[in-house]
Design a protein around this motif. Structure first.
Motif, mmCIF file in Angstrom:
data_model
loop_
_atom_site.group_PDB
_atom_site.id
_atom_site.type_symbol
_atom_site.label_atom_id
_atom_site.label_comp_id
_atom_site.label_asym_id
_atom_site.label_seq_id
_atom_site.Cartn_x
_atom_site.Cartn_y
_atom_site.Cartn_z
ATOM 1 N N GLY A 13 1.741 -0.991 11.355
ATOM 2 C CA GLY A 13 0.931 -0.403 10.288
ATOM 3 C C GLY A 13 -0.233 -1.298 9.896
ATOM 4 N N TRP A 17 -4.176 -0.424 10.192
ATOM 5 C CA TRP A 17 -5.124 -0.507 9.079
ATOM 6 C C TRP A 17 -6.269 -1.451 9.407
ATOM 7 C CZ3 TRP A 17 -6.236 2.616 5.426
ATOM 8 C CH2 TRP A 17 -5.270 3.490 4.938
ATOM 9 N N TYR A 44 3.553 7.386 10.181
ATOM 10 C CA TYR A 44 3.083 6.915 8.871
ATOM 11 C C TYR A 44 4.250 6.815 7.882
ATOM 12 C CZ TYR A 44 -1.605 8.118 10.601
ATOM 13 O OH TYR A 44 -2.758 8.213 11.327
ATOM 14 N N ILE A 45 5.133 7.797 7.894
ATOM 15 C CA ILE A 45 6.288 7.784 6.991
ATOM 16 C C ILE A 45 7.220 6.632 7.335
ATOM 17 C CG2 ILE A 45 8.392 9.050 6.370
ATOM 18 C CD1 ILE A 45 6.657 11.636 6.652
ATOM 19 N N CYS A 48 5.737 3.432 6.118
ATOM 20 C CA CYS A 48 5.876 3.360 4.665
ATOM 21 C C CYS A 48 7.299 2.965 4.266
ATOM 22 C CB CYS A 48 5.509 4.705 4.041
ATOM 23 S SG CYS A 48 5.786 4.764 2.270
ATOM 24 N N ALA A 51 7.847 -0.652 4.975
ATOM 25 C CA ALA A 51 7.208 -1.515 3.983
ATOM 26 C C ALA A 51 8.067 -1.593 2.721
ATOM 27 C CB ALA A 51 5.812 -1.004 3.649
ATOM 28 N N ILE A 52 8.608 -0.471 2.308
ATOM 29 C CA ILE A 52 9.488 -0.467 1.140
ATOM 30 C C ILE A 52 10.725 -1.315 1.416
ATOM 31 C CG2 ILE A 52 10.978 0.997 -0.295
ATOM 32 C CD1 ILE A 52 8.800 3.201 0.083
#
Length: 72
Positions: A13, A17, A44-45, A48, A51-52
């Motif tokens: 990710g 970016w 993308y999910i 995410c 990252a969480i």
């Protein structure tokens, strides 16, 4: 094992970016048929969620640190 998978996805990710910021190129969208495609959205999910998950690394002690403190 989950930590490593999450870290790999977060790195992917971050690189994506970076490529968007530097080159204006969304690599995930380019590889999977546009940013609105189902596969791109899945990536993308997953990034995410990874990252969480990686946020939890701030609140956990590393096994190596515990071993080093136990031997000190």
């Amino acid at each position: 094992m989950i930590d490593r998978i999450a870290l790999v996805l977060v790195i992917i990710g971050g690189l994506n970016w970076g490529s968007i910021g530097i080159f204006g190129l969304d690599i995930v969208a380019a590889l999977f048929g546009g940013s609105a495609s189902g596969l791109s959205r899945l990536v993308y999910i997953l990034v995410c969620l990874s990252a969480i998950w990686c946020i939890t690394l701030f609140f956990r002690e590393d096994r190596v640190e515990r071993t080093a403190r136990g031997n000190a």
